[in-house]
Scaffold this motif. Structure first.
Motif, short mmCIF file in Angstrom:
data_model
loop_
_atom_site.label_atom_id
_atom_site.label_comp_id
_atom_site.label_asym_id
_atom_site.label_seq_id
_atom_site.Cartn_x
_atom_site.Cartn_y
_atom_site.Cartn_z
N MET A 1 0.83 -1.20 0.00
CA MET A 1 0.00 0.00 0.00
C MET A 1 0.87 1.27 0.00
O MET A 1 0.63 2.19 -0.77
CB MET A 1 -0.92 -0.03 1.22
CG MET A 1 -1.79 1.16 1.37
SD MET A 1 -3.09 1.13 0.15
CE MET A 1 -4.07 2.47 0.69
N GLU A 2 1.88 1.29 0.90
CA GLU A 2 2.76 2.46 0.97
C GLU A 2 3.56 2.64 -0.31
O GLU A 2 3.79 3.77 -0.75
CB GLU A 2 3.71 2.35 2.15
CG GLU A 2 3.05 2.57 3.48
CD GLU A 2 4.03 2.45 4.64
OE1 GLU A 2 5.23 2.20 4.39
OE2 GLU A 2 3.58 2.59 5.77
N PHE A 3 3.97 1.53 -0.92
CA PHE A 3 4.74 1.62 -2.16
C PHE A 3 3.88 2.21 -3.27
O PHE A 3 4.35 3.04 -4.05
CB PHE A 3 5.26 0.23 -2.56
CG PHE A 3 6.12 0.25 -3.78
CD1 PHE A 3 7.36 0.89 -3.77
CD2 PHE A 3 5.69 -0.33 -4.95
CE1 PHE A 3 8.15 0.92 -4.90
CE2 PHE A 3 6.47 -0.30 -6.09
CZ PHE A 3 7.71 0.32 -6.06
N GLY A 4 2.63 1.83 -3.34
CA GLY A 4 1.71 2.38 -4.34
C GLY A 4 1.49 3.87 -4.14
O GLY A 4 1.47 4.64 -5.10
N ILE A 72 6.13 16.89 1.93
CA ILE A 72 5.19 16.72 3.04
C ILE A 72 4.43 15.40 2.89
O ILE A 72 4.27 14.65 3.86
CB ILE A 72 4.21 17.92 3.12
CG1 ILE A 72 4.97 19.17 3.57
CG2 ILE A 72 3.04 17.62 4.05
CD1 ILE A 72 4.17 20.46 3.44
N LEU A 73 3.98 15.11 1.68
CA LEU A 73 3.25 13.86 1.46
C LEU A 73 4.14 12.64 1.67
O LEU A 73 3.71 11.64 2.25
CB LEU A 73 2.64 13.84 0.06
CG LEU A 73 1.46 14.78 -0.15
CD1 LEU A 73 1.11 14.86 -1.63
CD2 LEU A 73 0.27 14.35 0.66
N SER A 78 5.75 7.84 6.05
CA SER A 78 6.48 7.15 7.12
C SER A 78 5.77 7.25 8.46
O SER A 78 5.87 6.36 9.29
CB SER A 78 7.90 7.70 7.23
OG SER A 78 7.86 9.06 7.58
N SER A 79 5.02 8.33 8.67
CA SER A 79 4.30 8.49 9.94
C SER A 79 2.88 7.93 9.86
O SER A 79 2.15 7.95 10.84
CB SER A 79 4.26 9.95 10.35
OG SER A 79 3.55 10.71 9.40
N ARG A 80 2.51 7.46 8.66
CA ARG A 80 1.20 6.84 8.44
C ARG A 80 0.04 7.77 8.81
O ARG A 80 -0.95 7.36 9.40
CB ARG A 80 1.08 5.52 9.18
CG ARG A 80 2.06 4.49 8.70
CD ARG A 80 1.91 3.20 9.46
NE ARG A 80 2.98 2.31 9.11
CZ ARG A 80 2.82 1.23 8.37
NH1 ARG A 80 1.64 0.90 7.92
NH2 ARG A 80 3.85 0.46 8.10
#
Length: 112
Positions: A1-4, A72-73, A78-80
């Motif tokens: 999900m984070e990679f996408g 910022i995004l 990393s902080s979810r």
């Protein structure tokens, strides 16, 4: 999900940069002129987020630059945390303005 999400954020920045570069390239008389305009322009956008970390006045201006919003995004990944609506709005407006400037330049130069 984070990679996408990472790929989506990076794609947004690439698209805005691509439209700005294409617009500068079309408006320039030669490749050398385009390079002499493009290098300082992209250096400003590349270093603006880093300089904004050290100077509050620049940070206020940088909040409206697409490169700052991308940082910022990406930091939010990393902080979810959920992305700020301001970041998405600035990115969308930057893409629309850059695409509009490219379209205007393309029509004005008679390349269509």
């Amino acid at each position: 999900m984070e990679f996408g999400l990472f790929l989506l954020i990076m794609a947004a920045g690439i698209i805005v940069s691509m439209f700005l570069g294409a617009m500068i390239g079309i408006r320039s008389r030669s490749q050398i002129t385009a390079s002499s305009i493009m290098v300082p322009t992209m250096m400003v956008f590349a270093f603006l987020p880093m300089i904004a970390m050290f100077n509050e006045t620049i940070a206020k201006v940088a909040d409206y630059a697409y490169s700052q919003q991308i940082q910022i995004l990406l930091n939010g990944l990393s902080s979810r945390t959920a992305p700020e609506p301001k970041s998405l709005i600035v990115l969308l407006l930057s893409a629309l303005i850059a695409a509009g400037m490219f379209g205007f330049s393309y029509r004005k130069c008679g390349l269509n």
